[in-house]
Design an enzyme around this catalytic site. Structure first.
Site, PDB file in Angstrom:
ATOM      1  CD  GLN A   1      -0.991   1.646   5.402  1.00 50.46           C
ATOM      2  OE1 GLN A   1      -1.762   1.938   4.531  1.00 50.46           O
ATOM      3  NE2 GLN A   1      -1.368   1.460   6.636  1.00 50.46           N
TER       4      GLN A   1
ATOM      5  N   GLY B   1      -0.398   4.550  11.868  1.00 54.66           N
ATOM      6  CA  GLY B   1      -0.336   5.242  13.145  1.00 54.66           C
ATOM      7  C   GLY B   1       0.316   6.581  12.936  1.00 54.66           C
ATOM      8  CG  HIS B   2      -0.932   9.849  11.103  1.00 53.74           C
ATOM      9  ND1 HIS B   2       0.052   9.368  10.289  1.00 53.74           N
ATOM     10  CD2 HIS B   2      -1.935  10.213  10.289  1.00 53.74           C
ATOM     11  CE1 HIS B   2      -0.345   9.435   9.038  1.00 53.74           C
ATOM     12  NE2 HIS B   2      -1.552   9.936   9.010  1.00 53.74           N
TER      13      HIS B   2
ATOM     14  CG  ASP C   1       6.407   3.786   9.819  1.00 52.99           C
ATOM     15  OD1 ASP C   1       5.272   3.973  10.279  1.00 52.99           O
ATOM     16  OD2 ASP C   1       6.885   2.653   9.594  1.00 52.99           O
TER      17      ASP C   1
ATOM     18  CE  LYS D   1       1.802   8.113   5.832  1.00 49.39           C
ATOM     19  NZ  LYS D   1       3.007   7.338   6.134  1.00 49.39           N
TER      20      LYS D   1
HETATM   21  P1  GDP Z   1       3.659   8.519  10.024  1.00 46.02           P
HETATM   22  O1  GDP Z   1       2.818   7.305  10.131  1.00 46.02           O
HETATM   23  O2  GDP Z   1       4.146   8.746   8.631  1.00 46.02           O
HETATM   24  O3  GDP Z   1       3.027   9.730  10.650  1.00 46.02           O
HETATM   25  O4  GDP Z   1       4.969   8.249  10.836  1.00 46.02           O
HETATM   26  P2  GDP Z   1       5.207   8.052  12.385  1.00 46.02           P
HETATM   27  O5  GDP Z   1       3.981   8.041  13.192  1.00 46.02           O
HETATM   28  O6  GDP Z   1       6.163   6.955  12.516  1.00 46.02           O
HETATM   29  O7  GDP Z   1       5.856   9.443  12.729  1.00 46.02           O
HETATM   30  C1  GDP Z   1       7.114   9.614  12.813  1.00 46.02           C
HETATM   31  C2  GDP Z   1       7.582   9.959  14.212  1.00 46.02           C
HETATM   32  O8  GDP Z   1       8.569  10.928  14.066  1.00 46.02           O
HETATM   33  C3  GDP Z   1       6.588  10.565  15.166  1.00 46.02           C
HETATM   34  O9  GDP Z   1       6.927  10.162  16.473  1.00 46.02           O
HETATM   35  C4  GDP Z   1       6.770  12.058  14.995  1.00 46.02           C
HETATM   36  O10 GDP Z   1       6.471  12.804  16.150  1.00 46.02           O
HETATM   37  C5  GDP Z   1       8.228  12.133  14.716  1.00 46.02           C
HETATM   38  N1  GDP Z   1       8.624  13.203  13.783  1.00 46.02           N
HETATM   39  C6  GDP Z   1       7.957  13.705  12.721  1.00 46.02           C
HETATM   40  N2  GDP Z   1       8.710  14.629  12.091  1.00 46.02           N
HETATM   41  C7  GDP Z   1       9.878  14.694  12.757  1.00 46.02           C
HETATM   42  C8  GDP Z   1      11.088  15.435  12.573  1.00 46.02           C
HETATM   43  O11 GDP Z   1      11.243  16.217  11.653  1.00 46.02           O
HETATM   44  N3  GDP Z   1      12.106  15.178  13.463  1.00 46.02           N
HETATM   45  C9  GDP Z   1      11.991  14.301  14.494  1.00 46.02           C
HETATM   46  N4  GDP Z   1      13.024  14.125  15.296  1.00 46.02           N
HETATM   47  N5  GDP Z   1      10.881  13.594  14.692  1.00 46.02           N
HETATM   48  C10 GDP Z   1       9.834  13.782  13.839  1.00 46.02           C
END
Ligand code: GDP
Length: 425
Positions: free
Chosen positions: A223, A40-41, A13, A16
């Site tokens: 992950q 989940g992205h 999370d 990515k």
């Molecule tokens: P992943 O599995 O690593 O892609 O993580 P997530 O799906 O939990 O993604 C993280 C969340 O944070 C998503 O809702 C993105 O749109 C959001 N997000 C990603 N980068 C940023 C950022 O720099 N700032 C903010 N506020 N949100 C972000």
């Protein structure tokens, strides 16, 4: 040598999806190398909010071929539903290729995971109950069924019968559940096979040829490093291998191809489920980070545990993955704190540690050694360049670089593609 590996350096999370989406622009192929639909992205691209669980984020770009490599486990129903959703959003999924060596998640994997988690009671791992762990376990036990098997009904049936003999006995005799019907599974999977067939390819060969031609390949992990089956906080880990080395094993390409290893790192830390987490905050600061950062699982909706940035974990990830650069996400979430904290070491049983302790009991007991830095009050999500950031925010980024011993190449200040600020050396 144009391969780049992109992976999470914490407990997943890290953002990515957004980072990969930003980096994918310069790529020709994007490859997902492990996990299943437990990842989940969430991506915002051109104003559209898209949630991807299995399909690599490269699918958003018309010039990119997206590949699901051998080490990913596939629930075909989920994959087809995701492909339908993307098609409805106007995206072309014909460029999605799947390795025939990927293992399939079968209905008994889902059924068994549900009952075993319940059986574990307070020792439950808190899995996503998508059948991923059981599918990886069968792969290692060599009773797994692979994507290529569905194209030969006789073989599929034989393998299914072998697996079901044991699975149905366990379901019925240990967990008092109804046994699963082989005929039903065969007809469901055969119907899905027809739709999958045009996407199945010899992906290792394809990647080899692409690299020989000098095309850019990005290998995308799911992950994060601390959830790695070997190097993470076992047993509170995922059932696959997110670290950089596995990107090569799964894709079937050699290490000399890799030019960059990019560690996606959140400006603070979150974790889903049980297990050690030294910088966890059980106070107002933690709630505030969780709310500002919208820290709820993409796949499960579960509230994530939140804590300050942990430099020990990042150094560990830099070492395990051989990081060449860091993509620092969600710096905007830390705006408005009077002071921000970083964990620069641990103290456990009267001893100081500047690395993750080699014994998990010590890691459970590890207390953070804090370094406090001045915070910044302004919102930073509309910054256009790194130099637009307030001085304390820039100092925070520079301190991350120093503590990790790895340069930060991009800072992300919001979910959109354009909210990505290249960092001058
Ligand atoms: P992943 O599995 O690593 O892609 O993580 P997530 O799906 O939990 O993604 C993280 C969340 O944070 C998503 O809702 C993105 O749109 C959001 N997000 C990603 N980068 C940023 C950022 O720099 N700032 C903010 N506020 N949100 C972000």
């Amino acid at each position: 040598m144009p391969a780049a590996i992109v992976l999470g350096t914490q407990w997943g999370d890290e953002g990515k999806g957004k980072a990969v989406d930003y980096l994918a622009d310069g790529m020709d192929l994007v490859v997902r190398y492990q996990g299943g639909n437990n990842a989940g992205h969430t991506i915002i691209a051109e104003g559209r909010l898209l949630k991807l669980h299995l399909v690599p984020s490269g699918i958003l770009y018309p010039h990119i071929t997206s590949v699901i490599a051998d080490g990913v486990v596939i629930d075909p129903a989920v994959l087809l539903a995701e492909m339908d959703e993307l098609t409805q959003a106007g995206l072309d999924v014909s460029r999605l290729l799947i390795s025939g060596n990927c293992h399939l998640i079968m209905p008994y994997h889902l059924a068994l995971e549900k009952v075993t988690e319940r059986f574990l009671g307070k020792n439950a791992l808190g899995t996503t109950k998508r059948g991923i762990g059981p599918a990886y376990a069968d792969r290692a036990a060599r009773i797994g069924i692979r994507v290529q098997d569905v194209f030969d009904e006789k073989i599929f049936r034989e393998k299914l019968d072998v697996a079901l003999r044991e699975k149905n006995a366990v379901l019925a005799k240990v967990y008092h559940r109804l046994p699963l019907d082989a005929d039903k599974i065969v007809s469901e999977y055969m119907a899905m096979a027809e739709r999958l067939w045009p996407h199945v390819a010899d992906t290792s060969k394809l990647l080899h040829e692409a690299l020989e031609e000098g095309r850019n390949v990005m290998l995308e992990g799911a992950q994060g490093t601390m959830l790695d089956l070997d190097h993470g906080t076992y047993p509170f880990v995922t059932s696959s291998t997110p670290v950089a080395g596995y990107a090569l094993a799964s894709s079937g390409i050699g290490p000399q191809r890799v030019e960059r290893v990019i560690g996606i790192t959140k400006a603070y830390v979150t974790r889903v489920g049980a297990g050690p987490f030294p910088t966890e905050l059980a106070d107002h600061d933690g709630d505030r980070i969780g709310e500002r950062g919208q820290e709820f699982g993409t796949t499960t909706g579960r509230k994530r545990r939140c804590g300050w940035f942990d430099a020990v974990v990042l150094r560990y990830a830099a070492r395990l993955n051989g990081l060449s650069e860091i993509f620092l996400t969600k710096l905007d979430v830390l705006s408005g704190f009077e002071r921000v904290r970083m964990c620069v070491g641990y103290r456990a049983d009267g001893q100081d540690w500047d690395d993750v302790p080699p014994h998990q009991s010590l890691f459970h007991r590890a207390e953070p050694v804090w370094e406090d830095l001045p915070g910044w009050s302004d919102e930073i999500s509309d910054a256009h360049t790194f130099d637009d950031l307030p001085a304390p925010a820039r100092a925070y980024v520079r301190r991350v670089e120093e503590l990790a011993g790895v340069p930060v190449s991009v800072v992300s200040v919001g979910p959109a593609r354009e909210q990505s600020l290249p960092v001058p050396a």
